[in-house]
Design a protein around this motif. Structure first.
Motif, PDB file in Angstrom:
ATOM      1  N   VAL A   1       0.855  -1.187   0.000  1.00 29.02           N
ATOM      2  CA  VAL A   1       0.000   0.000   0.000  1.00 29.02           C
ATOM      3  C   VAL A   1       0.889   1.235   0.000  1.00 29.02           C
ATOM      4  O   VAL A   1       1.859   1.307   0.769  1.00 29.02           O
ATOM      5  CB  VAL A   1      -0.925   0.018   1.235  1.00 29.02           C
ATOM      6  CG1 VAL A   1      -1.705   1.329   1.309  1.00 29.02           C
ATOM      7  CG2 VAL A   1      -1.877  -1.169   1.207  1.00 29.02           C
ATOM      8  N   TYR A   2       0.589   2.178  -0.849  1.00 34.56           N
ATOM      9  CA  TYR A   2       1.332   3.438  -0.898  1.00 34.56           C
ATOM     10  C   TYR A   2       0.365   4.584  -0.670  1.00 34.56           C
ATOM     11  O   TYR A   2      -0.684   4.679  -1.330  1.00 34.56           O
ATOM     12  CB  TYR A   2       2.039   3.604  -2.246  1.00 34.56           C
ATOM     13  CG  TYR A   2       2.814   4.898  -2.356  1.00 34.56           C
ATOM     14  CD1 TYR A   2       4.088   4.998  -1.824  1.00 34.56           C
ATOM     15  CD2 TYR A   2       2.255   6.013  -2.980  1.00 34.56           C
ATOM     16  CE1 TYR A   2       4.807   6.181  -1.913  1.00 34.56           C
ATOM     17  CE2 TYR A   2       2.961   7.195  -3.072  1.00 34.56           C
ATOM     18  CZ  TYR A   2       4.236   7.285  -2.537  1.00 34.56           C
ATOM     19  OH  TYR A   2       4.936   8.459  -2.626  1.00 34.56           O
ATOM     20  N   ALA A   3       0.695   5.455   0.276  1.00 34.02           N
ATOM     21  CA  ALA A   3      -0.160   6.599   0.582  1.00 34.02           C
ATOM     22  C   ALA A   3       0.701   7.834   0.762  1.00 34.02           C
ATOM     23  O   ALA A   3       1.795   7.765   1.342  1.00 34.02           O
ATOM     24  CB  ALA A   3      -0.972   6.342   1.845  1.00 34.02           C
ATOM     25  N   GLU A   4       0.226   8.955   0.268  1.00 32.70           N
ATOM     26  CA  GLU A   4       0.974  10.212   0.344  1.00 32.70           C
ATOM     27  C   GLU A   4       0.026  11.347   0.659  1.00 32.70           C
ATOM     28  O   GLU A   4      -1.051  11.468   0.061  1.00 32.70           O
ATOM     29  CB  GLU A   4       1.702  10.468  -0.975  1.00 32.70           C
ATOM     30  CG  GLU A   4       2.554  11.735  -0.975  1.00 32.70           C
ATOM     31  CD  GLU A   4       3.315  11.894  -2.272  1.00 32.70           C
ATOM     32  OE1 GLU A   4       3.742  13.044  -2.562  1.00 32.70           O
ATOM     33  OE2 GLU A   4       3.478  10.898  -3.001  1.00 32.70           O
ATOM     34  N   GLY A   5       0.420  12.181   1.607  1.00 33.03           N
ATOM     35  CA  GLY A   5      -0.422  13.309   1.974  1.00 33.03           C
ATOM     36  C   GLY A   5       0.309  14.297   2.847  1.00 33.03           C
ATOM     37  O   GLY A   5       1.432  14.051   3.304  1.00 33.03           O
ATOM     38  N   GLU A   6      -0.316  15.432   3.083  1.00 35.99           N
ATOM     39  CA  GLU A   6       0.269  16.486   3.901  1.00 35.99           C
ATOM     40  C   GLU A   6       0.044  16.192   5.384  1.00 35.99           C
ATOM     41  O   GLU A   6      -0.825  15.386   5.744  1.00 35.99           O
ATOM     42  CB  GLU A   6      -0.367  17.834   3.550  1.00 35.99           C
ATOM     43  CG  GLU A   6      -0.186  18.257   2.099  1.00 35.99           C
ATOM     44  CD  GLU A   6      -0.944  19.526   1.773  1.00 35.99           C
ATOM     45  OE1 GLU A   6      -1.644  20.031   2.697  1.00 35.99           O
ATOM     46  OE2 GLU A   6      -0.852  20.006   0.638  1.00 35.99           O
ATOM     47  N   PRO A   7       0.820  16.838   6.277  1.00 36.26           N
ATOM     48  CA  PRO A   7       0.554  16.694   7.711  1.00 36.26           C
ATOM     49  C   PRO A   7      -0.873  17.116   8.052  1.00 36.26           C
ATOM     50  O   PRO A   7      -1.389  18.111   7.537  1.00 36.26           O
ATOM     51  CB  PRO A   7       1.582  17.636   8.357  1.00 36.26           C
ATOM     52  CG  PRO A   7       2.686  17.715   7.359  1.00 36.26           C
ATOM     53  CD  PRO A   7       2.025  17.641   6.014  1.00 36.26           C
ATOM     54  N   GLY A   8      -1.533  16.332   8.894  1.00 39.63           N
ATOM     55  CA  GLY A   8      -2.905  16.620   9.292  1.00 39.63           C
ATOM     56  C   GLY A   8      -3.966  15.958   8.446  1.00 39.63           C
ATOM     57  O   GLY A   8      -5.161  16.100   8.737  1.00 39.63           O
ATOM     58  N   THR A   9      -3.603  15.209   7.401  1.00 37.07           N
ATOM     59  CA  THR A   9      -4.588  14.568   6.546  1.00 37.07           C
ATOM     60  C   THR A   9      -4.920  13.165   7.034  1.00 37.07           C
ATOM     61  O   THR A   9      -4.184  12.560   7.812  1.00 37.07           O
ATOM     62  CB  THR A   9      -4.069  14.485   5.095  1.00 37.07           C
ATOM     63  OG1 THR A   9      -2.870  13.705   5.088  1.00 37.07           O
ATOM     64  CG2 THR A   9      -3.776  15.867   4.539  1.00 37.07           C
ATOM     65  N   VAL A  10      -6.067  12.655   6.547  1.00 37.90           N
ATOM     66  CA  VAL A  10      -6.515  11.290   6.837  1.00 37.90           C
ATOM     67  C   VAL A  10      -6.710  10.575   5.508  1.00 37.90           C
ATOM     68  O   VAL A  10      -7.468  11.050   4.649  1.00 37.90           O
ATOM     69  CB  VAL A  10      -7.821  11.276   7.651  1.00 37.90           C
ATOM     70  CG1 VAL A  10      -8.257   9.835   7.919  1.00 37.90           C
ATOM     71  CG2 VAL A  10      -7.643  12.018   8.972  1.00 37.90           C
ATOM     72  N   MET A  11      -6.040   9.443   5.334  1.00 41.75           N
ATOM     73  CA  MET A  11      -6.113   8.684   4.090  1.00 41.75           C
ATOM     74  C   MET A  11      -6.749   7.331   4.340  1.00 41.75           C
ATOM     75  O   MET A  11      -6.607   6.759   5.437  1.00 41.75           O
ATOM     76  CB  MET A  11      -4.708   8.524   3.497  1.00 41.75           C
ATOM     77  CG  MET A  11      -4.063   9.858   3.129  1.00 41.75           C
ATOM     78  SD  MET A  11      -2.303   9.723   2.689  1.00 41.75           S
ATOM     79  CE  MET A  11      -1.569   9.642   4.309  1.00 41.75           C
ATOM     80  N   GLN A  12      -7.473   6.816   3.352  1.00 44.82           N
ATOM     81  CA  GLN A  12      -8.223   5.571   3.479  1.00 44.82           C
ATOM     82  C   GLN A  12      -7.711   4.529   2.490  1.00 44.82           C
ATOM     83  O   GLN A  12      -7.331   4.854   1.374  1.00 44.82           O
ATOM     84  CB  GLN A  12      -9.726   5.815   3.212  1.00 44.82           C
ATOM     85  CG  GLN A  12     -10.356   6.916   4.045  1.00 44.82           C
ATOM     86  CD  GLN A  12     -10.583   6.486   5.477  1.00 44.82           C
ATOM     87  OE1 GLN A  12     -10.665   5.300   5.771  1.00 44.82           O
ATOM     88  NE2 GLN A  12     -10.699   7.469   6.364  1.00 44.82           N
TER      89      GLN A  12
END
Length: 324
Positions: A41-52
């Motif tokens: 699984v690869y997930a990328e986001g900014e600080p404070g985000t929620v990814m599903q």
């Protein structure tokens, strides 16, 4: 609300079998998310985000299977022991669980999968607002009975990339050099190590840079050992370790060591102590007074005669002095 970008890396259809089936047949893999499968699984986001995202538990057996799913720190790259309670990015992973009529994000959850069924279990990744930019690897672990299986979750927090590391606590031991590496940057590092040792008469060790068998995630500290089987028998050396990695990361640290052949030193010390002891005995004998001669009747009589004569001489001297 900060923007969220969830990237799914597609692989061949056989990627669904990246997690090898156990002896009883069940397996764990990333949810397909389409026609293909994913090896991780690869997930990328900014600080404070929620990814599903989701993982799939496949139960090919005829009976139900109960599996415990939890998030954990990815320790496979740095060789450190697995943590039952995550201290890093593994704590960002949560599973939906109903408690008191409310759905909450729990660190672990129990899932019962019927026979000949695949269950897709959703999970979330909550990036803390103060998370440092860079790579933050984690894993999702499924355990049932006496075995477990894991799926890697490669998390990346967006922001400027920084490569930095330090070398600390260098110690020279018998046949080895121990030290610690710390990733002070925001990217996963593949470090290379060079070793140099300079003695009294020149260089005694010059080991060219070579790759270390690990990948060091950001913020991770790991203790390592470099073998040095042919150390000097008698010398005073300064050992310097230099570690480099892609992106300009470099760290260096030194330690001093003294090598003494303790068997020879012990024999020399014993000989020196014996010589000092012998000299002390001779000195005491020289200082001891000569023994007195035994007193016989003849010597006693002579001593009395000499003593009386001396007394008469002193008396005559006094009488002469008193005459007018």
């Amino acid at each position: 609300m900060p923007s969220v970008r969830l990237a799914l890396t597609l692989a061949a259809a056989s990627g669904l079998l990246a997690a090898a089936p156990a002896e009883d047949g069940w397996s764990l893999a990333p949810a397909t998310g389409g026609a293909g499968g994913r090896p991780y699984v690869y997930a990328e986001g900014e600080p404070g985000t929620v990814m599903q995202d989701a993982v799939s538990v496949v139960n090919p057996g005829s009976g139900p299977l109960t599996v415990r799913l939890s998030g954990a720190d990815d320790t496979a790259d740095d060789g450190s022991p697995a943590r039952s309670v995550p201290a890093g990015s593994g704590a960002w992973i949560g599973f939906a669980r109903t408690t008191g009529g409310r759905r909450i994000a729990a660190h672990a959850v129990l899932v019962t999968v019927p026979g000949r069924t695949r269950a897709d279990v959703p999970f979330s990744v909550t990036v803390p607002s103060g998370a440092a930019p860079g790579d933050h690897p984690a894993v999702i672990v499924a355990s049932a009975g006496t075995r477990s299986s894991a799926v890697r979750v490669r998390l990346r927090v967006t922001g400027p990339a920084l490569s930095a590391l330090t070398v600390e606590h260098v110690r020279v031991r018998a046949g080895r050099v121990t030290y610690e590496l710390v990733n002070r940057g925001t990217t996963v590092l593949a470090p290379r190590l060079a070793v140099r040792a300079d003695g009294v008469l020149g260089r005694v060790l010059d080991r060219a840079p070579h790759a270390l068998p690990l990948r060091l995630p950001p913020g991770r500290r790991v203790r390592l050992t470099e073998p040095w089987p042919h150390q000097p028998a008698l010398d005073a050396v300064d050992v310097t370790l230099t570690v480099t990695a892609a992106g300009g990361a470099q760290g260096s640290a030194s330690a001093s060591a003294r090598f003494v052949p303790w068997g020879t030193a012990a024999a020399s010390a014993a000989g020196l102590l014996a010589a000092v002891g012998a000299a002390a005995v001779v000195r005491r004998r020289r200082r001891r007074p000569a023994p007195a001669c035994p007193l016989t009747p003849e010597t006693a009589k002579g001593r009395r005669t000499r003593t009386g004569a001396a007394a008469l001489r002193r008396l005559g001297s006094d009488v002469s002095a008193r005459r007018p």
